[in-house]
Design a protein around this motif. Sequence first.
Motif, PDB file in Angstrom:
ATOM      1  N   ASP A  30       0.897  -0.882  -0.082  1.00 26.70           N
ATOM      2  CA  ASP A  30      -0.143   0.437   0.234  1.00 26.70           C
ATOM      3  C   ASP A  30       1.025   1.290  -0.062  1.00 26.70           C
ATOM      4  OD1 ASP A  30      -1.876   1.775   0.371  1.00 26.70           O
ATOM      5  OD2 ASP A  30      -2.355   1.791   2.725  1.00 26.70           O
ATOM      6  N   PRO A  31       0.893   2.244  -1.459  1.00 24.66           N
ATOM      7  CA  PRO A  31       1.521   3.461  -1.070  1.00 24.66           C
ATOM      8  C   PRO A  31       1.532   4.558   0.261  1.00 24.66           C
ATOM      9  CG  PRO A  31       0.317   2.755  -2.817  1.00 24.66           C
ATOM     10  CD  PRO A  31       0.003   1.940  -1.458  1.00 24.66           C
ATOM     11  N   GLU A  32       0.274   4.504   1.146  1.00 22.63           N
ATOM     12  CA  GLU A  32      -0.087   5.093   1.511  1.00 22.63           C
ATOM     13  C   GLU A  32       0.526   4.570   2.954  1.00 22.63           C
ATOM     14  OE1 GLU A  32      -4.448   5.986   2.391  1.00 22.63           O
ATOM     15  OE2 GLU A  32      -4.123   6.816   0.826  1.00 22.63           O
ATOM     16  N   GLU A  33       1.159   3.401   3.146  1.00 15.31           N
ATOM     17  CA  GLU A  33       1.739   2.924   4.772  1.00 15.31           C
ATOM     18  C   GLU A  33       2.676   2.775   4.319  1.00 15.31           C
ATOM     19  OE1 GLU A  33       2.012   0.130   7.815  1.00 15.31           O
ATOM     20  OE2 GLU A  33       0.512   1.461   7.465  1.00 15.31           O
ATOM     21  N   ARG A  34       3.356   2.929   2.877  1.00 14.18           N
ATOM     22  CA  ARG A  34       4.400   2.662   2.739  1.00 14.18           C
ATOM     23  C   ARG A  34       5.707   4.045   3.284  1.00 14.18           C
ATOM     24  NH1 ARG A  34       5.051   2.449  -2.971  1.00 14.18           N
ATOM     25  NH2 ARG A  34       4.435   0.011  -2.494  1.00 14.18           N
ATOM     26  N   GLN A  35       4.438   5.225   2.905  1.00 10.96           N
ATOM     27  CA  GLN A  35       5.019   6.782   3.077  1.00 10.96           C
ATOM     28  C   GLN A  35       4.908   6.401   4.232  1.00 10.96           C
ATOM     29  OE1 GLN A  35       6.254   8.674   1.380  1.00 10.96           O
ATOM     30  NE2 GLN A  35       7.311   9.830   2.715  1.00 10.96           N
ATOM     31  N   ARG A  36       4.337   6.188   4.957  1.00  8.73           N
ATOM     32  CA  ARG A  36       4.048   6.328   6.551  1.00  8.73           C
ATOM     33  C   ARG A  36       5.053   5.595   7.375  1.00  8.73           C
ATOM     34  NH1 ARG A  36       2.374   3.519  10.976  1.00  8.73           N
ATOM     35  NH2 ARG A  36       1.940   1.821  10.438  1.00  8.73           N
ATOM     36  N   LEU A  37       5.176   4.362   7.078  1.00  4.26           N
ATOM     37  CA  LEU A  37       6.570   3.571   7.833  1.00  4.26           C
ATOM     38  C   LEU A  37       8.482   4.786   7.559  1.00  4.26           C
ATOM     39  CD1 LEU A  37       5.427  -0.133   7.107  1.00  4.26           C
ATOM     40  CD2 LEU A  37       5.714   0.677   9.214  1.00  4.26           C
ATOM     41  N   LYS A  38       8.268   5.127   6.347  1.00  3.29           N
ATOM     42  CA  LYS A  38       8.987   5.597   5.909  1.00  3.29           C
ATOM     43  C   LYS A  38       9.080   6.959   6.511  1.00  3.29           C
ATOM     44  CE  LYS A  38       9.535   4.817   1.093  1.00  3.29           C
ATOM     45  NZ  LYS A  38      10.236   5.225  -0.401  1.00  3.29           N
ATOM     46  N   ASP A  39       7.916   7.422   6.481  1.00  2.00           N
ATOM     47  CA  ASP A  39       8.164   8.888   7.661  1.00  2.00           C
ATOM     48  C   ASP A  39       8.329   8.598   8.958  1.00  2.00           C
ATOM     49  OD1 ASP A  39       7.310  10.452   5.335  1.00  2.00           O
ATOM     50  OD2 ASP A  39       5.390  10.588   5.858  1.00  2.00           O
ATOM     51  N   LYS A  40       8.135   7.713   9.627  1.00  5.89           N
ATOM     52  CA  LYS A  40       8.576   7.169  10.779  1.00  5.89           C
ATOM     53  C   LYS A  40       9.503   7.143  10.688  1.00  5.89           C
ATOM     54  CE  LYS A  40       5.987   4.656  15.094  1.00  5.89           C
ATOM     55  NZ  LYS A  40       5.349   3.790  14.937  1.00  5.89           N
ATOM     56  N   ALA A  41      10.334   6.384  10.003  1.00  4.82           N
ATOM     57  CA  ALA A  41      11.495   5.756  10.124  1.00  4.82           C
ATOM     58  C   ALA A  41      12.775   6.928   9.999  1.00  4.82           C
ATOM     59  CB  ALA A  41      12.171   4.923   8.824  1.00  4.82           C
ATOM     60  N   ARG A  42      12.390   8.052   9.031  1.00  7.69           N
ATOM     61  CA  ARG A  42      13.138   8.903   8.593  1.00  7.69           C
ATOM     62  C   ARG A  42      13.066   9.877  10.242  1.00  7.69           C
ATOM     63  NH1 ARG A  42      11.078  13.947   8.492  1.00  7.69           N
ATOM     64  NH2 ARG A  42       8.950  13.186   7.881  1.00  7.69           N
ATOM     65  N   ARG A  43      11.570  10.200  11.392  1.00  2.00           N
ATOM     66  CA  ARG A  43      11.645  10.651  12.204  1.00  2.00           C
ATOM     67  C   ARG A  43      13.167  10.368  13.325  1.00  2.00           C
ATOM     68  NH1 ARG A  43       6.727  11.143  10.368  1.00  2.00           N
ATOM     69  NH2 ARG A  43       5.945   9.626  12.303  1.00  2.00           N
TER      70      ARG A  43
END
Length: 63
Positions: A30-43
């Motif tokens: 899921d693209p939205e889930e992928r982006q959410r996980l990437k954002d959390k990892a970056r933070r």
Amino acid sequence: MSVSGESGGRARQMRQKAEELKQAAERASDPEERQRLKDKARRLQEQSEQESAMRAGDIYPQE
């Protein structure tokens, strides 16, 4: 364990969790889930870097 040792362990744990989140993002369909996980990892990565820098004395309060 000393306070700095605890901080170092915490920063290490955050970096490890960030890496796990990046890997999970790569597997997410899921693209939205992928982006959410990437954002959390970056933070988490940014937070661990900040803690490491503070522990090393590289960050000073603004005057």
